[in-house]
Write a protein that holds these residues in place. Structure first.
Motif: not given
Length: 53
Positions: A14, A17-18, A20-23
């Motif tokens: 998790d 993924l977070n 990655l989502a926040d670059k």
């Protein structure tokens, strides 16, 4: 979530993924490596349990 539970993704997945989502790909890589290490530990524990039964 506990990383030793094999149902669904663990906290490390998790977090990766977070990140990655926040670059933040470098941080995501660290979390992914921790996820792999946790998976190896779970497999080792399962093998030990089988060997001891």
């Amino acid at each position: 979530m506990n990383d030793n539970v094999m149902v669904g993704p663990g906290a490390h997945e998790d977090s990766a993924l977070n990140a990655l989502a926040d670059k933040r790909p470098e941080e995501a890589q660290v979390w992914a490596i921790l996820a792999l290490a946790s998976a190896v530990n779970r497999l080792a524990e399962a093998q030990e349990a089988i060997a001891n039964s």
